[in-house]
Design an enzyme around this catalytic site. Sequence first.
Site: not given
Length: 323
Positions: A32, A35-36
């Site tokens: 992701c 997300c990261d």
Amino acid sequence: SAYTCIVALGSSPKKLGIPGESQYWGRGVSTCAACDGSAYKKQTVGIIGGGDAAVLEAMYLSNIASEVHMFVRKDHFQVTELERLQHILKKPNIQVHYQTEVASVLGDREGVTGVTVRSHHEGLQDLKLDGLFLAIGSTPNSALFKGQLETDQSGYIVLKQGQATSIEGVFAIGDIADPVYQQAISAAGDGAKAALQALSHFSSADVIVEEVAAVQSVVELTTLDQLESILEGASGPVVVDFYATWCGPCQAVSPRLESAAKQLHGAVRFVKVNVDQAEEGLTNKYKVRSMPTVLLFEKSKVTKRTVGSKEVTELLDQLTISE
């Protein structure tokens, strides 16, 4: 048992099963970018995949990382958004490696340091990377329903009309039934449709409406006068939950509170107070400083104060067991 059910178990990202992948999962290997990705500002990252998901990851990461390497197993991309693909191919910090597979993930104690790739033209070689993102699809979490709900060859739950499944009264939403879009916003739309369908099914089913209406809901209030009125009229204990919408532990406690209210209907009254909306006089009188705080009243007096999800859960367990 339930009158209706909505299945929303999502999907799990596919993995390659190559050396180093599991070892560095969460330490440089991710699925992701949203997300990261922020952890790789001005660093070098890699993306495995040649579909729309890989292109989206590349677009996002190219605005954060200094270099983005895309590893495509075939000699071309397989995408539906051609305009988006052309856009990323023009970006100077994106390099595409066609007919290239990642053979292993390299790293040290800190995390990922690179990958070993197998190229159709150049054979095996190492490439330095700070992070690696997998964009190779996902597997629906539908194994639980094997032999019960109809699924396609890939395991996605087959939908009939709207979000209805092969069993009447059972509905499915999101990635577990959506092999195409797999986006949070489309899953949310599915949820809204399934809720309406479930309501329609519930209303038309042979259900005693009075029985359902009799289940006590948790009362929400904002003023001290409202609480005192409830305490004065209560024939038994009253549980008051002081919470905040931004409080993670409060959200964790909420379903347990609702469950206890149903189990203890007629024996215990349940009240919720949103501290961000309640008048100061209410929170100040009972010296509420942390969330979640749950007070147990008996004969209008506080007999127990619990703070934190663990203590609150223990109190609710004690009440349901004792009743």
